[in-house]
Structures are given as structure tokens and as C-alpha cells.
Design a protein around this motif. Sequence first.
Motif, PDB file in Angstrom:
ATOM      1  N   LEU A 132       0.061  -3.738   5.620  1.00 24.79           N
ATOM      2  CA  LEU A 132      -0.949  -3.236   4.685  1.00 24.79           C
ATOM      3  C   LEU A 132      -2.156  -2.827   5.518  1.00 24.79           C
ATOM      4  CD1 LEU A 132      -1.887  -2.728   1.782  1.00 24.79           C
ATOM      5  CD2 LEU A 132      -2.625  -5.121   1.669  1.00 24.79           C
ATOM      6  N   THR A 133      -2.483  -1.539   5.500  1.00 28.93           N
ATOM      7  CA  THR A 133      -3.527  -0.973   6.347  1.00 28.93           C
ATOM      8  C   THR A 133      -4.615  -0.371   5.476  1.00 28.93           C
ATOM      9  OG1 THR A 133      -1.836  -0.449   7.994  1.00 28.93           O
ATOM     10  CG2 THR A 133      -3.987   0.589   8.266  1.00 28.93           C
ATOM     11  N   VAL A 134      -5.859  -0.805   5.692  1.00 29.89           N
ATOM     12  CA  VAL A 134      -6.972  -0.384   4.835  1.00 29.89           C
ATOM     13  C   VAL A 134      -8.124   0.112   5.705  1.00 29.89           C
ATOM     14  CG1 VAL A 134      -8.588  -1.091   3.024  1.00 29.89           C
ATOM     15  CG2 VAL A 134      -6.306  -2.122   3.125  1.00 29.89           C
ATOM     16  N   PRO A 135      -8.590   1.350   5.477  1.00 33.83           N
ATOM     17  CA  PRO A 135      -9.733   1.851   6.244  1.00 33.83           C
ATOM     18  C   PRO A 135     -11.033   1.220   5.752  1.00 33.83           C
ATOM     19  CG  PRO A 135      -9.085   3.474   4.608  1.00 33.83           C
ATOM     20  CD  PRO A 135      -8.068   2.352   4.535  1.00 33.83           C
ATOM     21  N   LEU A 136     -11.980   1.049   6.674  1.00 36.57           N
ATOM     22  CA  LEU A 136     -13.317   0.570   6.338  1.00 36.57           C
ATOM     23  C   LEU A 136     -14.223   1.793   6.271  1.00 36.57           C
ATOM     24  CD1 LEU A 136     -13.452  -2.453   8.820  1.00 36.57           C
ATOM     25  CD2 LEU A 136     -12.938  -2.525   6.375  1.00 36.57           C
ATOM     26  N   VAL A 137     -14.585   2.178   5.055  1.00 40.15           N
ATOM     27  CA  VAL A 137     -15.330   3.415   4.830  1.00 40.15           C
ATOM     28  C   VAL A 137     -16.615   3.101   4.090  1.00 40.15           C
ATOM     29  CG1 VAL A 137     -15.264   5.731   3.838  1.00 40.15           C
ATOM     30  CG2 VAL A 137     -13.157   4.699   4.720  1.00 40.15           C
TER      31      VAL A 137
END
Length: 417
Positions: A132-137
Amino acid sequence: MASKRRDYRDVVFQIDSELSKIQDADILLERILTEARKVVNAEAGTIYVKEGELLAFKYTQNITLEKRLPPGQKLPLSNFAIPIDDTRIAGYAAKNKILVRIDDAYAIPADRPYGFNPSFDKQNDWRTTSVLTVPLVSSAGSLLGVIQVLNALDREDRVVPFTAQDEKIVAHFAVTATNALMRAFYTRAMILRMNQMAELRDPKETGAHVNRVAGYAAEIYDRWAFNRSVPEREKEKTRDTLKMAALLHDVGKVAISDLILKKPARFTPEEYKIMQAHTCFGARLFRDPQSDIDRLSAEVAMTHHENWDGTGYPGVVDVFADNPIDSPLELGPDGRARRLAGVEIPLGGRIVAVADVYDALVSRRVYKEAWDSSSVYDEIKKMSGTKFDPEVVKAFFEIIPRIEEIRSRYPDAEAEH
């Protein structure tokens, strides 16, 4: 499966509050990864930070591999980066600023642009499955980095796919993490700007040098605290504060003439006395402490040149006098200011003393070449019990791989070419 994911709203709110208290960006990154992994019961995880057009690898955690290490040891830091493009999972998530969920890294559908590199798995006798890969934006749309958690575990610790609920949890967590990171990055930038003023006077006080010393100090304290069985929350808080304070250990040099700081020859006795005053000038900057960081910064600036055997400087002096080194508040047997010794020296000063001397010895200077590592380690051992606290030296030698990893992470500019 349901019991694994109970009460997440309360857990996430609690984490939000705790992240807001962490000041140092690196310690915050490590904590963000820890909490992201725990909140969805993942076996492992990695966190990246955007640096230029790349994603720089910062921390990895893996509860299975960590069990194979000796007590108190951590997985090694790695100094590498990946492109922000479609070829890798993390790069794809970063480039497109979207969450990516994969049930099996070895069975990625052929129509996906990214692939999976199994080299880490092969090297470590481990298997990546669910991802599970989540960008920090940021709210303004700026990419800060990527959180990647690996191998969701069920109640029996069997690897299972991440769920839609896990996506929502980590996505919410990423918003809080991003806000905390932006604050921490801003705080570090302000501190490094303060050090840049000192660097204008003393070219040794580079951003790389202070980042290394702060990194060494945090890791030495972490091991010292482990050896002392310090509770985890207390350890994390002190480690965070000490790392920020260590960044400012020599900021008082801004008040010293560059004719002295840049002198390529040995100081005269009068010049050496002027140079010693940088400890007092650094402490003066925090004369009205507003936080634990201010208090510890003053202690570290003032005491990181005191010696375990009482032969250091500046001793017990009036920090606010025009000539603090010549203004003792207590006299020693030699008629000069009484020097601090042993545990009378604050722990932060004792730790930064080791970190600062180590970095000075392994680094090239205009007046000397860098020492080889073996000679440096021999010298630090010789100074245990005289210049340095033996317990701090013991902690230092127990984390040599970590020390060397930090050294390679922050090279001097000339070493990069």
C-alpha cells in the motif's frame, strides 16, 4: 480480520496529536513510518522524501528482519534514491500523486506501467506480498514524499491483502503526516539558516557537519537510553530535543572574529581564550528559554567542550559578562573558573562532545587531512574516562554501523565530487 481494525478513528486522532509534538524532521519521518505501519498492522514499511526530482530513501522497518538483529540494533540506513516516474511503485505514486494498492508484488497485472524489484527480498530471505503506497501531498499540491507499507497481517500474523478501509486510514494519516512534516522541514530550515551565519565566519560549520553531529548525537543517545532502559516515550522526546539542540552546538561562533576562526595556524593563548567564548555566546542566544529545545540548546552550546576529567572549558562563568571566559562565578584550585566534570556535565553536552570530536577527526580541514577510521576509533577509546564519559563512549561503539551510515548520508561538498 475485523478485530485487527477496531477503533482506528480514536487511534488515528491520538497519533495526530503525538506527531504534532515532534520537532526534528528525521525523527518525525521514522515515527510516521512506525505509526503508518502499526495502524494497518503491516509487517514492514518504507518512507521516502522528495529531493529534487528524486525520491530519497529515508527509513525502512521490518518486524521480521528486526527480530534477527541483536537487541537494541536497527536495520541499516540506506543512501539511495529512485526516480519519480512510472517504472517503480513508489515513483508512480509520487509522480501521479495517487494511492496504489497491490495484493501481490509478484503478480502485478501486465497493464500496469510499474514493476517490482525483488532484489531486497532475495538478499534478506523475505517476501514482499501486499503493498500500500500513499503519496504525501500538501494542501497546495506539493509532493513531500511517499509512505509505503508492506504485508498486511491478520490475527494469526498471516500475510493478507490491504483493504479499502486500510486505504482510508493511511490516506487520512498521510494528511496529518504531511502537515507535521511541513512544520518540521520549516523548523530545520530556520535552524540551518542560523548555522549558515556561523558558517560565514567558520567554514567548518557547514550544513553537512551540523547534520552529521546532530545525527550521531541522536543515535548515541538512543543507544545510551536503551542501555539504561529509558521508557520509549521519554527516549523519543529527549532524542528529538537533543537532535535539534545538537544542530546548534556551535552557533555561538557567529560572535567570533573570522580572523581567528579561519586562522590556518595554531592559536595564541589569547586567541584560544577568545575562541572558547563561543560556548558562552551560543548559550546567550537562549537566555530566555521558551521550550525544552531552548533549554537543551543552551546546555549543549555551553558544555560540549567540558571534559569528563574536569580539564575542559568554559567552566562556571558569567555567560552574560563582556568577557565571560575571564568572569568566573566559582573558582577552581588553579585560580580560574571551576571546570565541570563527570556527570556534573549535562548529558547532552557529554554526548555532543563525542559526536563533534569524531566528526572533526574523520573530516578534512584546511589545517589537517582526515584521519582514517581505525585511528579515530583508537583515539576515542584513549579519551574514554578523560575527555569523554565512558558510558557515552560505550554507546558510541555499539552503533558504529549507524554512525558510518549517517556520515555517508551527509558528505561534505568537496567529497561529493
